[in-house]
Design an enzyme around this catalytic site. Structure first.
Site: not given
Ligand code: CFM
Length: 546
Positions: A100, A66, A199, A69
């Site tokens: 994580r 989500c 993000h 997260a």
């Molecule tokens: Fe970038 Fe990723 Fe992500 Fe990531 Fe991660 Fe991920 Fe993620 Mo899991 S590199 S920041 S450190 S998009 S592994 S492939 S899914 S936490 S949001």
């Protein structure tokens, strides 16, 4: 007696695989999903279009997380000296508490709140009468107990639904304290279609409330920020080791093993190196517009990719000593990597892999599998956008829909006093003329072979089907997929948390990864998946007295 199953060679036609994946769906669902399953035919200048960053169809068991997260866990989670206070029911905090594997080093000051779980622990009565008072008390309590530099507040779904004004609460507390930066994130889980929205919400607030707070000039000749590296399994430690050896100063990492001060000083670096394009590319753009720092795409997953990225950084600074030092480091590090690679390749060459991870790792880890002589037959992202698949040239054509409109885009202007181009227009042009690429990312598709399948927002049903049909030697995704895939007799490697392994970045990380994957794809255990009576039901036996 043990049964040994000899693997048959599997060949498949991607069009048939796609048809098979869609067969069970109702017509409307199949039509929607068809746009997210792309048979790769990327040519040099052309990539087929994929449907991405759209809502998951209700009822489908998605791999996504989500928005909360993405904000609380992904971007803000790895920063050690900010108190991350979750305003919401306790479950949301517990879920985001150290799951994580983003590692941290408490550093000389020892200020580290990562092992704590801060929550307002909302109850039914708070939902009915409002939670602002409780939030105010919780911020005060955290301040009194720890006196942190900064407190960040995260909204969970119920907070948005009842309309608590978290931004006014935090603003008032910041004014009251005077020595603690307090701000909030409206990152309710439902806010966007995936964690990608989280993000963006996180990065916007970091940019607005922290970046630029500390103008002090840090020592170092070649200063960079590493954007989109989150120190999973200690990746960032390995990258830092390499930077130090090369003489490159990392002013800030967004956000692996980072501190508040790193964000606050980010505007003092001279280059932004972007690892995870998905989670942070817009921050790189904002830092360029506001402060004049150019950005490049890098990748430290894979030994060759690491060497290439180091050379790219050195070339930007154009300093002869730095270039020589980078070459020296590569020459020192590569023999160990090559020795292991030579050994494992005898066992991994020609094996196949599938990868379905967040928004950038499927591309990055393909480099490591290439180095092992392994072929990536299918890959995709949970929440990548079209530019992560097809390259940044599609950005102007991206459709703005109700969901993306929901996520704020910050308008940035050059800073009146602190905007400073790091290179003259002439220097930039000379670099570009020699083939150097700024603000450039081609995405996953051009690197995937023709006829491989690129799938966005893969779900549990399709994952199992895909494995049954294509029978990869290894499948990479996350914890939700791990055991359902392993029950199909295929080894599964978590590429989010790395299971209990890592680091996999840099030179030492590549060695770790080669060994780990060699062990997984060549393990005999998968040949014992079938009990003897399943392959040979006619067991014969005799009574002892016969
Ligand atoms: Fe970038 Fe990723 Fe992500 Fe990531 Fe991660 Fe991920 Fe993620 Mo899991 S590199 S920041 S450190 S998009 S592994 S492939 S899914 S936490 S949001």
């Amino acid at each position: 007696m043990a049964t040994t199953t000899k693997k048959k060679l599997v060949t498949w036609d991607p069009a048939n695989v796609k048809e098979e994946l869609l067969k069970k769906y109702p017509a409307k669902v199949a039509r929607k999903r068809a746009k997210q399953i792309m048979i790769n035919e990327a040519l040099e200048n052309e990539t087929p279009e994929i449907h991405a960053n759209v809502r998951t169809i209700p009822g489908i068991i998605t791999m996504r997380g989500c928005t909360y997260a993405g904000c609380k866990g992904v971007i803000m989670g790895p920063t050690r000296d900010i108190v991350n206070l979750v305003h919401g029911p306790i479950g949301c905090s517990f879920y985001a508490w150290l799951t994580r594997r983003n590692q941290t080093d408490a550093g000389p000051d020892g200020e580290n709140y990562m092992n704590y779980c801060f929550s307002t622990d909302m109850q039914d009565s708070d939902i009915i009468f409002g939670g602002e008072k409780k939030l105010t008390q919780a911020i005060q309590e955290a301040y009194d107990l720890f006196h942190p530099k900064s407190i960040a507040v995260f909204a969970t779904c119920p907070v948005g639904l009842i309309g608590d004004d978290i931004h006014t609460v935090t603003k008032n507390m910041k004014e009251k304290f005077g020595d603690c930066n307090v701000y909030a994130f409206s990152c309710e889980g439902y806010k966007g279609v995936s964690q990608s929205a989280g993000h963006h919400i996180a990065n916007n607030q970091v940019f607005r409330h922290i970046v630029g707070e500390n103008d002090e000039v840090k020592p170092g000749k070649f200063k960079i920020n590493l954007l989109g590296e989150y120190n999973i399994g200690g990746d960032g430690f390995e990258i830092d080791r390499i930077f130090q050896k090369c003489g490159i100063t990392c002013i800030s990492t967004f956000s692996g093993n980072s501190t508040y001060d790193q964000f606050a000083s980010a505007h003092t670096a001279d280059l932004n190196a972007v690892m995870c394009h998905r989670s942070i590319n817009y921050v790189a753009d904002m830092l360029e517009t506001k402060y004049g720092i150019p950005w490049i795409k890098v990748n430290f997953i894979g030994a060759n990719a690491t060497a290439k990225s180091l050379r790219k950084i050195a070339e930007y600074f154009g300093d002869k000593k730095l270039i020589a030092q980078v070459e020296k480091v590569i020459a020192e590090e590569m023999p160990d990597v090559e020795a292991v690679s030579k050994d494992i390749r005898t066992r991994t060459e020609g094996k196949t892999a599938m990868m379905f991870v967040g928004g950038s790792r499927a591309h990055h880890y393909k480099e490591l599998f290439d180095e092992m002589g392994m072929k990536t037959i299918s890959a995709g992202y949970e929440f990548g956008h079209r530019d992560d698949y097809e390259g940044r040239h599609v950005i102007p054509d991206l459709k703005v829909d109700a969901d993306s409109r929901n996520i704020e885009e910050i308008e940035v202007e050059p800073d009146e006093t602190r905007f400073k181009p790091r290179k003259t227009a002439k220097q930039m042009a000379a670099l570009e003329k020699s083939g150097y690429k700024f603000k450039h990312y081609d995405g996953l598709a051009p690197d995937m072979d023709n006829g491989t399948l690129i799938i966005d927002d893969l779900n549990q049903y399709e994952a199992e089907k895909l494995v049954e049909i294509m029978k990869p030697d290894i499948f990479c995704a996350g914890i939700k997929e791990k055991f359902s895939i392993q029950k199909l007799g295929v080894p599964m490697k978590q590429l989010h948390s790395y299971d209990s392994g890592g680091p996999y970045a840099g030179f030492k990380g590549a060695i770790n990864f080669y060994k780990e994957i060699d062990r997984l794809v060549n393990s005999k255990v998968w040949s014992y998946m079938k009990a003897p009576w399943q392959t040979n039901p006619q067991l014969s036996a005799a009574y002892v007295w016969e």
